[in-house]
Scaffold this motif. Structure first.
Motif, mmCIF file in Angstrom:
data_model
loop_
_atom_site.group_PDB
_atom_site.id
_atom_site.type_symbol
_atom_site.label_atom_id
_atom_site.label_comp_id
_atom_site.label_asym_id
_atom_site.label_seq_id
_atom_site.Cartn_x
_atom_site.Cartn_y
_atom_site.Cartn_z
ATOM 1 N N GLU A 100 -8.400 0.162 -13.456
ATOM 2 C CA GLU A 100 -6.979 0.512 -13.288
ATOM 3 C C GLU A 100 -6.605 0.549 -11.811
ATOM 4 O O GLU A 100 -5.559 0.003 -11.408
ATOM 5 C CB GLU A 100 -6.713 1.881 -13.920
ATOM 6 N N LEU A 101 -7.434 1.178 -10.982
ATOM 7 C CA LEU A 101 -7.130 1.288 -9.555
ATOM 8 C C LEU A 101 -7.184 -0.074 -8.859
ATOM 9 O O LEU A 101 -6.385 -0.340 -7.955
ATOM 10 C CB LEU A 101 -8.097 2.269 -8.893
ATOM 11 N N ILE A 102 -8.111 -0.932 -9.278
ATOM 12 C CA ILE A 102 -8.190 -2.282 -8.702
ATOM 13 C C ILE A 102 -6.918 -3.061 -9.024
ATOM 14 O O ILE A 102 -6.332 -3.713 -8.144
ATOM 15 C CB ILE A 102 -9.434 -3.025 -9.230
ATOM 16 N N ILE A 103 -6.461 -2.971 -10.266
ATOM 17 C CA ILE A 103 -5.249 -3.679 -10.687
ATOM 18 C C ILE A 103 -4.032 -3.144 -9.926
ATOM 19 O O ILE A 103 -3.172 -3.911 -9.462
ATOM 20 C CB ILE A 103 -5.043 -3.552 -12.202
ATOM 21 N N ARG A 104 -3.962 -1.829 -9.757
ATOM 22 C CA ARG A 104 -2.820 -1.223 -9.062
ATOM 23 C C ARG A 104 -2.827 -1.524 -7.568
ATOM 24 O O ARG A 104 -1.782 -1.411 -6.906
ATOM 25 C CB ARG A 104 -2.842 0.296 -9.280
ATOM 26 N N THR A 105 -3.983 -1.926 -7.029
ATOM 27 C CA THR A 105 -4.083 -2.198 -5.600
ATOM 28 C C THR A 105 -3.290 -3.433 -5.192
ATOM 29 O O THR A 105 -2.683 -3.463 -4.111
ATOM 30 C CB THR A 105 -5.560 -2.374 -5.190
ATOM 31 N N PHE A 106 -3.272 -4.466 -6.040
ATOM 32 C CA PHE A 106 -2.598 -5.725 -5.683
ATOM 33 C C PHE A 106 -1.107 -5.544 -5.404
ATOM 34 O O PHE A 106 -0.624 -5.955 -4.341
ATOM 35 C CB PHE A 106 -2.849 -6.780 -6.758
ATOM 36 N N PRO A 107 -0.340 -4.932 -6.306
ATOM 37 C CA PRO A 107 1.079 -4.718 -5.971
ATOM 38 C C PRO A 107 1.264 -3.758 -4.800
ATOM 39 O O PRO A 107 2.235 -3.872 -4.045
ATOM 40 C CB PRO A 107 1.668 -4.142 -7.266
ATOM 41 N N ALA A 108 0.344 -2.809 -4.619
ATOM 42 C CA ALA A 108 0.435 -1.881 -3.498
ATOM 43 C C ALA A 108 0.268 -2.605 -2.170
ATOM 44 O O ALA A 108 0.984 -2.339 -1.200
ATOM 45 C CB ALA A 108 -0.614 -0.778 -3.634
ATOM 46 N N VAL A 109 -0.674 -3.551 -2.116
ATOM 47 C CA VAL A 109 -0.920 -4.316 -0.897
ATOM 48 C C VAL A 109 0.258 -5.227 -0.567
ATOM 49 O O VAL A 109 0.756 -5.254 0.555
ATOM 50 C CB VAL A 109 -2.215 -5.151 -1.034
ATOM 51 N N PHE A 110 0.736 -5.969 -1.556
ATOM 52 C CA PHE A 110 1.832 -6.906 -1.304
ATOM 53 C C PHE A 110 3.167 -6.198 -1.163
ATOM 54 O O PHE A 110 4.122 -6.745 -0.604
ATOM 55 C CB PHE A 110 1.882 -7.970 -2.414
ATOM 56 N N GLY A 111 3.233 -4.945 -1.649
ATOM 57 C CA GLY A 111 4.451 -4.170 -1.471
ATOM 58 C C GLY A 111 4.570 -3.609 -0.072
ATOM 59 O O GLY A 111 5.630 -3.155 0.341
ATOM 60 N N GLN A 112 3.448 -3.598 0.690
ATOM 61 C CA GLN A 112 3.424 -3.187 2.092
ATOM 62 C C GLN A 112 3.741 -1.699 2.272
ATOM 63 O O GLN A 112 4.034 -1.266 3.377
ATOM 64 C CB GLN A 112 4.393 -4.021 2.919
ATOM 65 N N ASP A 113 3.715 -0.917 1.208
ATOM 66 C CA ASP A 113 4.094 0.493 1.307
ATOM 67 C C ASP A 113 3.063 1.285 2.084
ATOM 68 O O ASP A 113 1.915 1.415 1.662
ATOM 69 C CB ASP A 113 4.248 1.082 -0.108
ATOM 70 N N GLY A 114 3.449 1.808 3.218
ATOM 71 C CA GLY A 114 2.562 2.653 4.023
ATOM 72 C C GLY A 114 1.475 1.911 4.737
ATOM 73 O O GLY A 114 0.497 2.529 5.179
ATOM 74 N N ALA A 115 1.592 0.591 4.877
ATOM 75 C CA ALA A 115 0.537 -0.199 5.519
ATOM 76 C C ALA A 115 0.848 -0.442 6.983
ATOM 77 O O ALA A 115 1.823 -1.112 7.305
ATOM 78 C CB ALA A 115 0.383 -1.534 4.792
ATOM 79 N N TYR A 116 0.039 0.139 7.881
ATOM 80 C CA TYR A 116 0.142 -0.138 9.307
ATOM 81 C C TYR A 116 -1.091 0.359 10.028
ATOM 82 O O TYR A 116 -1.904 1.063 9.454
ATOM 83 C CB TYR A 116 1.413 0.468 9.916
#
Length: 233
Positions: A217-233
């Motif tokens: 579940e966490l692996i699957i949820r990671t893909f939209p999180a990465v491409f969504g750029q939320d909190g990534a810097y």
């Protein structure tokens, strides 16, 4: 055969207003089925090897981009705290200028994180290529080698600097009862937007929730999180 005892809440010890022990997370992890731990390790190795092959063009293009902008080295290594506080060398694509480590102490006052982590949204040490590869977590891909070596897992708490983890109290250090990983609740719940105290709670929640189903579940949820750029810097 794995033990099936039910683990209940332990007592709460307060030290200067902070929680030290709430649950016995060592016991929680110890009672996870051995078959799950074996499958998790086998999956880590297979998934990392397959990912390295499929992502080899990304590795090549990233290496070229880093070298063109700022020369070598292409990779960045650093000591991080691993399972049971064992120090290990983490691998990343270099996303900062070469003198970034020398400026680290001078920039502590600009830290936007709380507790024992360090994050700055517009960190001046980050290169142009670095901003892009951080946004899409490409800088983390060399950690696939850490997974194959056994330092890390695909799913697990993100490793922070060894020196920073040493400063943590007993309650916070429980997050490293398990191997650190590429992704976990932190990655899918906001990443750098999450403050340290909540970060710790999410990592301890993962220790409670650990299972094949939860990892997938966490692996699957990671893909939209990465491409969504939320909190990534």
């Amino acid at each position: 055969m794995a033990r099936t005892n039910v683990v209940t809440a332990d007592r709460v010890v307060n030290f200067k207003g902070r929680k030290i022990i709430e649950l016995n997370y060592w016991e929680i992890y110890d009672h996870k089925a051995n078959i799950y731990k074996w499958v998790k390790r086998a999956f880590d190795v297979v998934a990392a090897c397959v990912a390295l092959i499929l992502l080899s063009p990304v590795f090549l293009l990233t290496a070229i981009a880093i070298f063109v902008e700022d020369g070598g080295p292409i990779f960045f290594t650093q000591q991080r705290a691993g399972k049971d506080m064992k120090s290990f060398t983490i691998y990343k694509f270099r996303s900062m200028y070469k003198n970034a480590e020398d400026l680290f102490e001078k920039m502590q006052e600009q830290n936007e994180q709380t507790g024992h982590a360090f994050k700055i949204k517009d960190d001046p040490r980050v290169t142009h290529v670095g901003k892009f590869i951080r946004r899409y977590s490409i800088d983390e891909l060399p950690q696939l080698f850490n997974i194959i070596k056994g330092d890390m897992s695909v799913v697990g708490p993100r490793p922070i600097l060894y020196e920073q983890m040493e400063e943590c109290n007993a309650y916070e250090k429980q997050r490293l009862i398990v191997k650190p990983g590429l992704t976990c609740y932190w990655q899918v719940c906001g990443r750098a937007k999450i403050k340290w105290e909540q970060w710790v709670e999410l990592d301890l929640k993962y220790i409670q929730d650990m299972s094949i189903k939860k990892d997938i579940e966490l692996i699957i949820r990671t893909f939209p999180a990465v491409f969504g750029q939320d909190g990534a810097y």
